[in-house]
Design a protein around this motif. Sequence first.
Motif, PDB file in Angstrom:
ATOM      1  N   SER A  31      29.375  85.329  12.139  1.00  0.00           N
ATOM      2  CA  SER A  31      29.955  84.198  12.595  1.00  0.00           C
ATOM      3  C   SER A  31      29.300  82.899  12.107  1.00  0.00           C
ATOM      4  O   SER A  31      29.553  81.974  12.259  1.00  0.00           O
ATOM      5  N   SER A  32      27.720  83.123  11.864  1.00  0.00           N
ATOM      6  CA  SER A  32      27.222  81.775  11.464  1.00  0.00           C
ATOM      7  C   SER A  32      27.362  81.694   9.720  1.00  0.00           C
ATOM      8  O   SER A  32      27.041  80.503   9.272  1.00  0.00           O
ATOM      9  N   GLN A  33      28.340  82.297   9.107  1.00  0.00           N
ATOM     10  CA  GLN A  33      28.781  82.047   7.826  1.00  0.00           C
ATOM     11  C   GLN A  33      30.290  82.089   7.871  1.00  0.00           C
ATOM     12  O   GLN A  33      30.906  82.546   6.805  1.00  0.00           O
ATOM     13  N   LYS A  34      30.954  81.542   8.576  1.00  0.00           N
ATOM     14  CA  LYS A  34      32.192  81.408   8.749  1.00  0.00           C
ATOM     15  C   LYS A  34      33.039  80.638   7.371  1.00  0.00           C
ATOM     16  O   LYS A  34      34.067  80.854   6.915  1.00  0.00           O
ATOM     17  N   ASN A  35      32.266  79.690   7.306  1.00  0.00           N
ATOM     18  CA  ASN A  35      32.745  78.465   5.971  1.00  0.00           C
ATOM     19  C   ASN A  35      31.793  78.928   4.807  1.00  0.00           C
ATOM     20  O   ASN A  35      30.598  78.870   4.920  1.00  0.00           O
ATOM     21  N   VAL A  36      32.425  79.391   3.606  1.00  0.00           N
ATOM     22  CA  VAL A  36      31.759  79.535   2.593  1.00  0.00           C
ATOM     23  C   VAL A  36      32.334  78.588   1.653  1.00  0.00           C
ATOM     24  O   VAL A  36      33.637  78.676   1.346  1.00  0.00           O
ATOM     25  N   GLY A  37      31.626  78.021   0.499  1.00  0.00           N
ATOM     26  CA  GLY A  37      31.943  77.076  -0.381  1.00  0.00           C
ATOM     27  C   GLY A  37      31.319  77.369  -1.715  1.00  0.00           C
ATOM     28  O   GLY A  37      30.231  77.961  -1.682  1.00  0.00           O
ATOM     29  N   VAL A  38      32.133  77.288  -2.781  1.00  0.00           N
ATOM     30  CA  VAL A  38      31.771  77.705  -4.196  1.00  0.00           C
ATOM     31  C   VAL A  38      31.823  76.199  -4.938  1.00  0.00           C
ATOM     32  O   VAL A  38      32.815  75.833  -4.916  1.00  0.00           O
ATOM     33  N   GLU A  39      30.721  76.084  -5.526  1.00  0.00           N
ATOM     34  CA  GLU A  39      30.785  74.830  -6.337  1.00  0.00           C
ATOM     35  C   GLU A  39      31.155  75.369  -8.066  1.00  0.00           C
ATOM     36  O   GLU A  39      30.358  75.843  -8.428  1.00  0.00           O
ATOM     37  N   ILE A  40      32.168  74.910  -8.525  1.00  0.00           N
ATOM     38  CA  ILE A  40      32.302  75.044  -9.988  1.00  0.00           C
ATOM     39  C   ILE A  40      31.985  73.802 -10.831  1.00  0.00           C
ATOM     40  O   ILE A  40      32.517  72.739 -10.474  1.00  0.00           O
ATOM     41  N   ASN A  41      31.238  74.010 -11.521  1.00  0.00           N
ATOM     42  CA  ASN A  41      30.483  72.980 -12.260  1.00  0.00           C
ATOM     43  C   ASN A  41      30.715  72.833 -13.683  1.00  0.00           C
ATOM     44  O   ASN A  41      30.309  72.024 -14.525  1.00  0.00           O
ATOM     45  N   SER A  42      31.567  73.742 -14.241  1.00  0.00           N
ATOM     46  CA  SER A  42      31.907  73.799 -15.690  1.00  0.00           C
ATOM     47  C   SER A  42      33.253  74.483 -16.047  1.00  0.00           C
ATOM     48  O   SER A  42      33.800  75.092 -15.080  1.00  0.00           O
ATOM     49  N   SER A  51      30.507  83.775  -9.109  1.00  0.00           N
ATOM     50  CA  SER A  51      30.130  84.548  -8.048  1.00  0.00           C
ATOM     51  C   SER A  51      29.344  84.069  -6.791  1.00  0.00           C
ATOM     52  O   SER A  51      28.563  82.994  -7.503  1.00  0.00           O
ATOM     53  N   LEU A  52      29.054  84.437  -5.717  1.00  0.00           N
ATOM     54  CA  LEU A  52      28.325  83.775  -4.638  1.00  0.00           C
ATOM     55  C   LEU A  52      27.647  84.776  -3.911  1.00  0.00           C
ATOM     56  O   LEU A  52      28.512  85.723  -3.321  1.00  0.00           O
ATOM     57  N   ASP A  53      26.494  84.943  -3.794  1.00  0.00           N
ATOM     58  CA  ASP A  53      25.615  85.946  -3.201  1.00  0.00           C
ATOM     59  C   ASP A  53      25.610  85.457  -1.665  1.00  0.00           C
ATOM     60  O   ASP A  53      24.789  84.403  -1.323  1.00  0.00           O
ATOM     61  N   LYS A  54      25.938  86.010  -0.768  1.00  0.00           N
ATOM     62  CA  LYS A  54      25.575  85.715   0.879  1.00  0.00           C
ATOM     63  C   LYS A  54      25.307  86.935   1.566  1.00  0.00           C
ATOM     64  O   LYS A  54      25.948  88.010   1.431  1.00  0.00           O
ATOM     65  N   GLN A  55      23.856  86.852   1.778  1.00  0.00           N
ATOM     66  CA  GLN A  55      23.406  87.923   2.396  1.00  0.00           C
ATOM     67  C   GLN A  55      23.981  88.265   3.792  1.00  0.00           C
ATOM     68  O   GLN A  55      24.041  87.473   4.696  1.00  0.00           O
ATOM     69  N   ASN A  56      24.195  89.589   4.312  1.00  0.00           N
ATOM     70  CA  ASN A  56      24.706  89.841   5.453  1.00  0.00           C
ATOM     71  C   ASN A  56      26.036  88.976   5.747  1.00  0.00           C
ATOM     72  O   ASN A  56      26.199  88.805   7.071  1.00  0.00           O
ATOM     73  N   HIS A  57      26.620  88.918   4.809  1.00  0.00           N
ATOM     74  CA  HIS A  57      28.007  87.813   5.366  1.00  0.00           C
ATOM     75  C   HIS A  57      29.120  88.940   6.027  1.00  0.00           C
ATOM     76  O   HIS A  57      29.812  88.484   6.697  1.00  0.00           O
ATOM     77  N   GLU A  79      39.050  68.522  -6.061  1.00  0.00           N
ATOM     78  CA  GLU A  79      39.236  67.499  -7.040  1.00  0.00           C
ATOM     79  C   GLU A  79      38.169  67.827  -8.157  1.00  0.00           C
ATOM     80  O   GLU A  79      37.161  68.404  -8.218  1.00  0.00           O
ATOM     81  N   ILE A  80      38.966  67.608  -9.534  1.00  0.00           N
ATOM     82  CA  ILE A  80      38.085  68.103 -10.806  1.00  0.00           C
ATOM     83  C   ILE A  80      37.748  66.797 -11.416  1.00  0.00           C
ATOM     84  O   ILE A  80      38.676  66.207 -11.819  1.00  0.00           O
ATOM     85  N   GLN A  81      36.385  66.615 -11.597  1.00  0.00           N
ATOM     86  CA  GLN A  81      36.184  65.313 -12.009  1.00  0.00           C
ATOM     87  C   GLN A  81      35.309  65.706 -13.513  1.00  0.00           C
ATOM     88  O   GLN A  81      34.652  66.623 -13.719  1.00  0.00           O
ATOM     89  N   ASN A  82      35.541  64.724 -14.163  1.00  0.00           N
ATOM     90  CA  ASN A  82      34.920  64.631 -15.774  1.00  0.00           C
ATOM     91  C   ASN A  82      35.000  66.167 -16.431  1.00  0.00           C
ATOM     92  O   ASN A  82      34.181  66.871 -16.747  1.00  0.00           O
ATOM     93  N   CYS A  83      36.103  66.622 -16.358  1.00  0.00           N
ATOM     94  CA  CYS A  83      36.582  67.882 -16.784  1.00  0.00           C
ATOM     95  C   CYS A  83      37.518  67.991 -17.870  1.00  0.00           C
ATOM     96  O   CYS A  83      38.750  67.543 -17.675  1.00  0.00           O
TER      97      CYS A  83
END
Length: 86
Positions: A31-42, A51-57, A79-83
């Motif tokens: 319940s403390s990890q209901k919102n998960v975000g992934v940042e795509i930088n390239s 991939s995103l590692d969330k312990q005890n998710h 939004e994709i910027q500078n890509c």
Amino acid sequence: MLCSQYGYAQQSADVNFSVRLGDFQSIVVNSSQKNVGVEINSVKEATNGKSLDKQNHIKVTSTSNYEIKVSTSSNLKGEIQNCLLI
């Protein structure tokens, strides 16, 4: 009247114990990890995934083999910027 009684208890014994469970599965999201975000930088991360590692998710309980697939409940928006995609 005087009476005496003696009893003996067995110290240990081997026991075969088995439990048969019916098929069931459960998935619980922390319940403390209901919102998960992934940042795509390239472009590479966008193309190959990231991939995103969330312990005890997520806690999965199952009495049989299982496979977990993740999808979104709506289209991913952002939004994709500078890509530059080639």
